[in-house]
Motif scaffolding. Structure first.
Motif, PDB file in Angstrom:
ATOM      1  N   ALA A  86       1.608  40.332 -23.788  1.00 16.42           N
ATOM      2  CA  ALA A  86       0.262  40.595 -23.408  1.00 16.42           C
ATOM      3  C   ALA A  86      -0.518  40.271 -22.197  1.00 16.42           C
ATOM      4  O   ALA A  86      -1.152  41.075 -21.522  1.00 16.42           O
ATOM      5  CB  ALA A  86      -0.648  40.220 -24.936  1.00 16.42           C
ATOM      6  N   GLN A  87      -0.034  39.044 -21.883  1.00 14.78           N
ATOM      7  CA  GLN A  87      -0.572  38.499 -20.610  1.00 14.78           C
ATOM      8  C   GLN A  87       0.220  39.214 -19.523  1.00 14.78           C
ATOM      9  O   GLN A  87      -0.541  39.631 -18.641  1.00 14.78           O
ATOM     10  CB  GLN A  87      -0.261  36.956 -20.637  1.00 14.78           C
ATOM     11  N   ALA A  88       1.355  39.394 -19.516  1.00  8.38           N
ATOM     12  CA  ALA A  88       2.224  40.177 -18.389  1.00  8.38           C
ATOM     13  C   ALA A  88       1.359  41.614 -18.310  1.00  8.38           C
ATOM     14  O   ALA A  88       1.492  42.220 -17.238  1.00  8.38           O
ATOM     15  CB  ALA A  88       3.707  40.182 -18.699  1.00  8.38           C
ATOM     16  N   ALA A  89       1.210  42.098 -19.346  1.00 11.62           N
ATOM     17  CA  ALA A  89       0.693  43.819 -19.484  1.00 11.62           C
ATOM     18  C   ALA A  89      -0.529  43.798 -18.820  1.00 11.62           C
ATOM     19  O   ALA A  89      -1.022  44.549 -18.053  1.00 11.62           O
ATOM     20  CB  ALA A  89       0.689  44.238 -20.941  1.00 11.62           C
ATOM     21  N   ARG A  90      -1.398  42.852 -19.188  1.00  8.16           N
ATOM     22  CA  ARG A  90      -2.856  42.627 -18.537  1.00  8.16           C
ATOM     23  C   ARG A  90      -2.845  42.317 -17.325  1.00  8.16           C
ATOM     24  O   ARG A  90      -3.431  43.095 -16.260  1.00  8.16           O
ATOM     25  CB  ARG A  90      -3.863  41.601 -19.241  1.00  8.16           C
ATOM     26  N   ALA A  91      -1.878  41.442 -16.698  1.00  9.82           N
ATOM     27  CA  ALA A  91      -1.651  41.305 -15.271  1.00  9.82           C
ATOM     28  C   ALA A  91      -1.315  42.186 -14.355  1.00  9.82           C
ATOM     29  O   ALA A  91      -1.644  42.388 -13.560  1.00  9.82           O
ATOM     30  CB  ALA A  91      -0.595  40.106 -14.947  1.00  9.82           C
ATOM     31  N   ALA A  92      -0.422  43.352 -15.075  1.00 14.52           N
ATOM     32  CA  ALA A  92       0.084  44.601 -14.740  1.00 14.52           C
ATOM     33  C   ALA A  92      -1.037  45.632 -14.377  1.00 14.52           C
ATOM     34  O   ALA A  92      -0.963  46.645 -13.826  1.00 14.52           O
ATOM     35  CB  ALA A  92       1.219  45.213 -15.172  1.00 14.52           C
ATOM     36  N   GLY A  93      -2.216  45.557 -15.216  1.00 11.92           N
ATOM     37  CA  GLY A  93      -3.226  46.353 -15.229  1.00 11.92           C
ATOM     38  C   GLY A  93      -3.632  47.176 -16.568  1.00 11.92           C
ATOM     39  O   GLY A  93      -4.539  48.022 -16.561  1.00 11.92           O
ATOM     40  N   ALA A  94      -2.622  46.950 -17.654  1.00 13.94           N
ATOM     41  CA  ALA A  94      -3.020  47.710 -18.812  1.00 13.94           C
ATOM     42  C   ALA A  94      -3.796  46.993 -19.523  1.00 13.94           C
ATOM     43  O   ALA A  94      -4.305  45.752 -19.259  1.00 13.94           O
ATOM     44  CB  ALA A  94      -1.523  47.684 -19.309  1.00 13.94           C
ATOM     45  N   THR A  95      -4.398  47.583 -20.618  1.00 15.73           N
ATOM     46  CA  THR A  95      -5.425  47.231 -21.688  1.00 15.73           C
ATOM     47  C   THR A  95      -4.715  46.796 -22.914  1.00 15.73           C
ATOM     48  O   THR A  95      -3.665  47.687 -23.196  1.00 15.73           O
ATOM     49  CB  THR A  95      -6.687  48.026 -22.013  1.00 15.73           C
ATOM     50  N   VAL A  96      -4.818  45.512 -23.257  1.00 17.88           N
ATOM     51  CA  VAL A  96      -4.204  45.319 -24.684  1.00 17.88           C
ATOM     52  C   VAL A  96      -5.444  44.858 -25.575  1.00 17.88           C
ATOM     53  O   VAL A  96      -5.925  43.600 -25.552  1.00 17.88           O
ATOM     54  CB  VAL A  96      -3.399  43.863 -24.356  1.00 17.88           C
ATOM     55  N   PRO A  97      -5.711  45.670 -26.559  1.00 16.48           N
ATOM     56  CA  PRO A  97      -6.792  45.544 -27.046  1.00 16.48           C
ATOM     57  C   PRO A  97      -7.107  44.248 -28.283  1.00 16.48           C
ATOM     58  O   PRO A  97      -7.842  43.860 -28.736  1.00 16.48           O
ATOM     59  CB  PRO A  97      -7.348  46.867 -27.926  1.00 16.48           C
ATOM     60  N   TYR A  98      -5.665  44.138 -28.929  1.00 23.83           N
ATOM     61  CA  TYR A  98      -5.327  43.298 -29.868  1.00 23.83           C
ATOM     62  C   TYR A  98      -4.028  42.794 -29.991  1.00 23.83           C
ATOM     63  O   TYR A  98      -3.131  43.485 -29.368  1.00 23.83           O
ATOM     64  CB  TYR A  98      -5.580  43.520 -31.207  1.00 23.83           C
ATOM     65  N   LEU A  99      -3.691  41.748 -30.540  1.00 21.58           N
ATOM     66  CA  LEU A  99      -2.132  41.483 -30.938  1.00 21.58           C
ATOM     67  C   LEU A  99      -1.773  42.337 -32.121  1.00 21.58           C
ATOM     68  O   LEU A  99      -2.694  42.336 -33.108  1.00 21.58           O
ATOM     69  CB  LEU A  99      -1.875  40.178 -31.130  1.00 21.58           C
ATOM     70  N   ARG A 100      -0.829  42.875 -32.203  1.00 22.21           N
ATOM     71  CA  ARG A 100      -0.344  43.882 -33.392  1.00 22.21           C
ATOM     72  C   ARG A 100      -0.137  43.072 -34.669  1.00 22.21           C
ATOM     73  O   ARG A 100       0.210  42.050 -34.673  1.00 22.21           O
ATOM     74  CB  ARG A 100       1.051  44.501 -32.997  1.00 22.21           C
ATOM     75  N   PRO A 101      -0.583  43.580 -35.635  1.00 23.41           N
ATOM     76  CA  PRO A 101      -0.515  42.680 -37.132  1.00 23.41           C
ATOM     77  C   PRO A 101       0.875  42.778 -37.282  1.00 23.41           C
ATOM     78  O   PRO A 101       1.693  43.476 -37.001  1.00 23.41           O
ATOM     79  CB  PRO A 101      -1.196  43.829 -37.970  1.00 23.41           C
ATOM     80  N   ALA A 102       1.009  41.711 -38.307  1.00 26.09           N
ATOM     81  CA  ALA A 102       2.403  41.019 -38.499  1.00 26.09           C
ATOM     82  C   ALA A 102       3.305  42.352 -39.194  1.00 26.09           C
ATOM     83  O   ALA A 102       4.367  42.393 -39.153  1.00 26.09           O
ATOM     84  CB  ALA A 102       2.468  40.134 -39.124  1.00 26.09           C
TER      85      ALA A 102
END
Length: 238
Positions: free
Chosen positions: A59-75
């Motif tokens: 998630a951190q790498a994705a946000r740093a690259a410019g993507a949106t990560v709305p949540y962490l996926r449910p288990a």
């Protein structure tokens, strides 16, 4: 006239067994997932790039690259048994609950770093009227020529045909490369319940060298070699 958006989804689970940590492993100077994000961001037809992951490092790498990560996926959607289509449907439904109207979803595999933004744009124009467009590449093997199946008697036979046709007269066959899936919104909802092949599918053909899907260290190293050969080592690409 359509009023909904075309968005990109990227599904990147943290628990890779073939190559642990592959989605954020450095590839040509950036985390692997960052290449797919950059390609999506460079495609003008896409109104947003959304990553579904269960891993905070991804998630951190994705946000740093410019993507949106709305949540962490449910288990329950992050197990080895969880299908990809319910994961995409979960993301799209979440965005719709936030008031975002969505007409098309372009799902991009993060382990296919050799596609280009132009491939995404071209796939969006393929198969007018199709419910789904999938990226494919010409198959190495052909069921009419050299793919065989073993029967109950233990003997092998051609999977299709009787072997009498000339190879050049046989129909072209393709392999799914997993790189790009362009979904119509209603088709995604249907396929999430009934399976991918329950909808009408059209192909977008890509060259073999762009179709590497990284699952193992050998795949990764081969993809690095291809990237250096075609783009120059470390060359930034959209």
């Amino acid at each position: 006239m359509s009023t909904g958006r075309t968005i990109a989804t990227i599904c990147a689970r943290g628990g890779s067994k073939g190559l642990p940590g592959k989605n954020i492993r450095e590839f040509a100077g950036r985390p692997l997932i960052a290449h797919t994000i950059a390609q999506a961001l460079a495609c003008e037809a896409l109104a947003g790039v959304y990553v579904s992951t269960d891993d905070e490092r991804i998630a951190q790498a994705a946000r740093a690259a410019g993507a949106t990560v709305p949540y962490l996926r449910p288990a329950e959607l992050a197990t080895d048994q969880a299908g990809k289509l319910p994961v995409i449907e979960h993301m799209v439904a979440h965005l719709e609950q936030q008031g975002i109207a969505i007409d098309r979803i372009v799902d991009l595999q993060p382990t296919s770093p050799l596609r280009e933004s132009s491939d995404i744009a071209a796939a969006l124009k393929e198969g007018p009227g199709a419910q789904l467009v999938v990226s494919v590449t010409e198959a190495h093997d052909n069921p009419y020529f050299n793919l065989v199946e073993q029967g109950a008697d233990g003997l092998v036979r051609l999977s299709k045909g009787n072997g009498a046709a000339r190879r050049q007269d046989l129909p072209a066959v393709y392999a799914l490369n997993g790189s790009i899936y362009v979904w119509q919104r209603a088709a995604l909802a249907h396929a999430a319940m009934h399976g991918l092949w329950s909808v009408g599918v059209a192909p977008y053909v890509m060259p073999r060298w762009k179709s590497v899907d990284i699952d193992t260290l050998e795949d990764f190293e081969y993809a690095e070699w291809l990237h250096a050969r075609h783009f120059g080592q470390g060359a930034p690409r959209g």
